[in-house]
Design a protein around this motif. Structure first.
Motif, PDB file in Angstrom:
ATOM      1  N   GLY A   1       0.808  -1.206   0.000  1.00  0.00           N
ATOM      2  CA  GLY A   1       0.000   0.000   0.000  1.00  0.00           C
ATOM      3  C   GLY A   1       0.844   1.259   0.000  1.00  0.00           C
ATOM      4  N   GLU A   2       0.229   2.356  -0.365  1.00  0.00           N
ATOM      5  CA  GLU A   2       0.928   3.631  -0.412  1.00  0.00           C
ATOM      6  C   GLU A   2       1.348   4.107   0.972  1.00  0.00           C
ATOM      7  N   ASN A   3       0.691   3.579   2.016  1.00  0.00           N
ATOM      8  CA  ASN A   3       1.036   3.990   3.380  1.00  0.00           C
ATOM      9  C   ASN A   3       2.477   3.649   3.729  1.00  0.00           C
ATOM     10  N   SER A   4       3.023   2.627   3.061  1.00  0.00           N
ATOM     11  CA  SER A   4       4.400   2.232   3.351  1.00  0.00           C
ATOM     12  C   SER A   4       5.393   3.284   2.897  1.00  0.00           C
ATOM     13  N   GLN A   5       4.931   4.227   2.065  1.00  0.00           N
ATOM     14  CA  GLN A   5       5.799   5.284   1.569  1.00  0.00           C
ATOM     15  C   GLN A   5       5.507   6.620   2.240  1.00  0.00           C
ATOM     16  N   SER A   6       4.695   6.643   3.281  1.00  0.00           N
ATOM     17  CA  SER A   6       4.358   7.888   3.951  1.00  0.00           C
ATOM     18  C   SER A   6       5.582   8.464   4.650  1.00  0.00           C
ATOM     19  N   GLN A   7       5.557   9.770   4.882  1.00  0.00           N
ATOM     20  CA  GLN A   7       6.675  10.431   5.536  1.00  0.00           C
ATOM     21  C   GLN A   7       6.872   9.901   6.946  1.00  0.00           C
ATOM     22  N   GLU A   8       5.773   9.629   7.634  1.00  0.00           N
ATOM     23  CA  GLU A   8       5.876   9.092   8.993  1.00  0.00           C
ATOM     24  C   GLU A   8       6.564   7.739   8.987  1.00  0.00           C
ATOM     25  N   ASN A   9       6.216   6.911   8.017  1.00  0.00           N
ATOM     26  CA  ASN A   9       6.824   5.583   7.925  1.00  0.00           C
ATOM     27  C   ASN A   9       8.311   5.682   7.651  1.00  0.00           C
ATOM     28  N   TRP A  10       8.698   6.587   6.743  1.00  0.00           N
ATOM     29  CA  TRP A  10      10.122   6.756   6.431  1.00  0.00           C
ATOM     30  C   TRP A  10      10.879   7.333   7.616  1.00  0.00           C
ATOM     31  N   ASP A  11      10.256   8.236   8.345  1.00  0.00           N
ATOM     32  CA  ASP A  11      10.894   8.787   9.548  1.00  0.00           C
ATOM     33  C   ASP A  11      11.162   7.674  10.559  1.00  0.00           C
ATOM     34  N   ASN A  12      10.207   6.764  10.705  1.00  0.00           N
ATOM     35  CA  ASN A  12      10.391   5.640  11.627  1.00  0.00           C
ATOM     36  C   ASN A  12      11.492   4.707  11.140  1.00  0.00           C
ATOM     37  N   LEU A  13      11.561   4.498   9.832  1.00  0.00           N
ATOM     38  CA  LEU A  13      12.609   3.657   9.264  1.00  0.00           C
ATOM     39  C   LEU A  13      13.977   4.241   9.554  1.00  0.00           C
ATOM     40  N   ILE A  14      14.110   5.548   9.331  1.00  0.00           N
ATOM     41  CA  ILE A  14      15.391   6.213   9.554  1.00  0.00           C
ATOM     42  C   ILE A  14      15.778   6.143  11.032  1.00  0.00           C
ATOM     43  N   ASP A  15      14.811   6.341  11.907  1.00  0.00           N
ATOM     44  CA  ASP A  15      15.092   6.264  13.346  1.00  0.00           C
ATOM     45  C   ASP A  15      15.591   4.889  13.756  1.00  0.00           C
ATOM     46  N   SER A  16      15.161   3.849  13.037  1.00  0.00           N
ATOM     47  CA  SER A  16      15.553   2.483  13.389  1.00  0.00           C
ATOM     48  C   SER A  16      16.893   2.075  12.777  1.00  0.00           C
ATOM     49  N   CYS A  17      17.466   2.929  11.936  1.00  0.00           N
ATOM     50  CA  CYS A  17      18.743   2.602  11.295  1.00  0.00           C
ATOM     51  C   CYS A  17      19.902   2.782  12.271  1.00  0.00           C
ATOM     52  N   GLN A  18      20.986   2.115  11.970  1.00  0.00           N
ATOM     53  CA  GLN A  18      22.207   2.311  12.739  1.00  0.00           C
ATOM     54  C   GLN A  18      22.775   3.700  12.442  1.00  0.00           C
ATOM     55  N   PRO A  19      23.536   4.292  13.369  1.00  0.00           N
ATOM     56  CA  PRO A  19      24.184   5.582  13.082  1.00  0.00           C
ATOM     57  C   PRO A  19      25.332   5.398  12.105  1.00  0.00           C
ATOM     58  N   ILE A  20      25.618   6.437  11.370  1.00  0.00           N
ATOM     59  CA  ILE A  20      26.684   6.388  10.371  1.00  0.00           C
ATOM     60  C   ILE A  20      28.032   6.059  10.994  1.00  0.00           C
ATOM     61  N   GLU A  21      28.255   6.463  12.247  1.00  0.00           N
ATOM     62  CA  GLU A  21      29.542   6.218  12.890  1.00  0.00           C
ATOM     63  C   GLU A  21      29.894   4.735  12.931  1.00  0.00           C
ATOM     64  N   ASN A  22      28.892   3.851  12.874  1.00  0.00           N
ATOM     65  CA  ASN A  22      29.149   2.411  12.875  1.00  0.00           C
ATOM     66  C   ASN A  22      29.780   1.930  11.577  1.00  0.00           C
ATOM     67  N   PHE A  23      29.790   2.785  10.558  1.00  0.00           N
ATOM     68  CA  PHE A  23      30.286   2.398   9.244  1.00  0.00           C
ATOM     69  C   PHE A  23      31.561   3.140   8.857  1.00  0.00           C
ATOM     70  N   LEU A  24      32.085   3.947   9.787  1.00  0.00           N
ATOM     71  CA  LEU A  24      33.232   4.783   9.471  1.00  0.00           C
ATOM     72  C   LEU A  24      34.554   4.059   9.666  1.00  0.00           C
ATOM     73  N   GLU A  25      35.514   4.458   8.856  1.00  0.00           N
ATOM     74  CA  GLU A  25      36.868   3.926   8.951  1.00  0.00           C
ATOM     75  C   GLU A  25      37.707   4.785   9.884  1.00  0.00           C
ATOM     76  N   PHE A  26      37.498   6.098   9.853  1.00  0.00           N
ATOM     77  CA  PHE A  26      38.210   7.049  10.700  1.00  0.00           C
ATOM     78  C   PHE A  26      37.178   7.747  11.577  1.00  0.00           C
ATOM     79  N   THR A  27      37.339   7.645  12.892  1.00  0.00           N
ATOM     80  CA  THR A  27      36.324   8.200  13.782  1.00  0.00           C
ATOM     81  C   THR A  27      36.864   9.126  14.860  1.00  0.00           C
ATOM     82  N   SER A  28      38.103   8.965  15.273  1.00  0.00           N
ATOM     83  CA  SER A  28      38.595   9.726  16.421  1.00  0.00           C
ATOM     84  C   SER A  28      38.973  11.145  16.024  1.00  0.00           C
ATOM     85  N   SER A  29      38.982  12.037  17.023  1.00  0.00           N
ATOM     86  CA  SER A  29      39.332  13.432  16.761  1.00  0.00           C
ATOM     87  C   SER A  29      40.778  13.575  16.321  1.00  0.00           C
TER      88      SER A  29
END
Length: 260
Positions: free
Chosen positions: A68-96
């Protein structure tokens, strides 16, 4: 294309999926078409010859609502993004300690071509390029001053970044996100981009966001530009792997005669 497949005796299921739907903070929606020659069938046949906007069938959900089109709603995508891992988990260089001085670093005087936002090729080709040096990926101030308003800026704690194209690192507009290694009090372009120490994602980090295995490596003779180009034309393992598992899920349904 689908009409040709169907007329050739195949049954199809189509998807538009993004790594964001699999917990990866990477926005890369792509069209996928699966096809099986009859009498083979998919696990959930009610989705035959339909375009699915959710990966739910891949994980055992055969509810009709997944298309259904509801799966593409902004609220649904916001929830998807919130459930994703943070980008820092994918970085090669992280320290200051990985930061460099953009005023004196190797990109400080990089040139910009007259017609586009291209980085000087001096720093993207050559046998002496050090793929392990973080200062090679710092965005030059000249590009920030000229194209800062068009850049997509993300932070280590962000849970979304834009799709990397084959022109990433050559161009800064519309080719992928840039990482702010120093997070300001107020995120975004209201804060000075010069003070955020922007850098490109490294090829290893782009490969991580494509969910490539940890032991994946490019041959040493492959230039930086070629690495980004191949990654930009690549596929997300996080998306393709469950698609393949779903594709072959019903192989046990054949009779011995059909298998022969």
């Amino acid at each position: 294309m689908v009409e040709v497949l169907v007329n050739s005796g195949l049954v199809t299921q189509e998807f538009i999926l993004s790594p964001l739907q699999f917990g990866v903070p990477y926005s890369r929606p792509r069209y996928f078409c699966l096809a099986k020659r009859k009498p083979l069938s998919f696990q959930y046949q009610l989705f035959n010859n339909q375009l699915l906007l959710s990966p739910s069938p891949l994980f055992g959900n055969n509810e009709k609502t997944v298309i259904g089109e509801n799966s593409q709603s902004q609220e649904n995508w916001d929830n998807l993004i919130d459930s994703c891992q943070p980008i820092e988990n994918f970085l090669e260089f992280t320290s200051s300690s990985d930061q460099v001085d953009t005023e004196t670093g190797p990109f400080a005087n990089a040139e910009v071509s007259g017609n586009d936002q291209e980085t000087s090729e001096t720093f993207v080709e050559g046998d002496e390029f050090d793929f392990g040096a973080i200062d090679q990926f710092v965005v030059p101030l000249s590009l920030i001053e000229r194209w800062g308003s068009a850049m997509d800026i993300v932070y280590p704690d962000s849970k979304r970044c834009c799709c990397f194209t084959k022109s990433y690192y050559r161009y800064v507009k519309g080719t992928g996100s840039l990482l702010a290694t120093i997070q300001p009090k107020n995120k975004g372009k209201t804060s000075s981009l010069k003070e955020q120490c922007l850098r490109y994602f490294t090829p290893r980090e782009v490969a991580n966001l494509h969910s490539f295995p940890k032991d994946f490596q490019f041959p040493k003779h492959i230039s930086l530009r070629q690495r980004y180009a191949m990654l930009g034309n690549s596929l997300s393992v996080a998306v393709v792997a469950p698609l393949l598992q779903y594709m072959f899920a019903n192989r046990h349904d054949f009779s011995a005669q059909e298998l022969h």
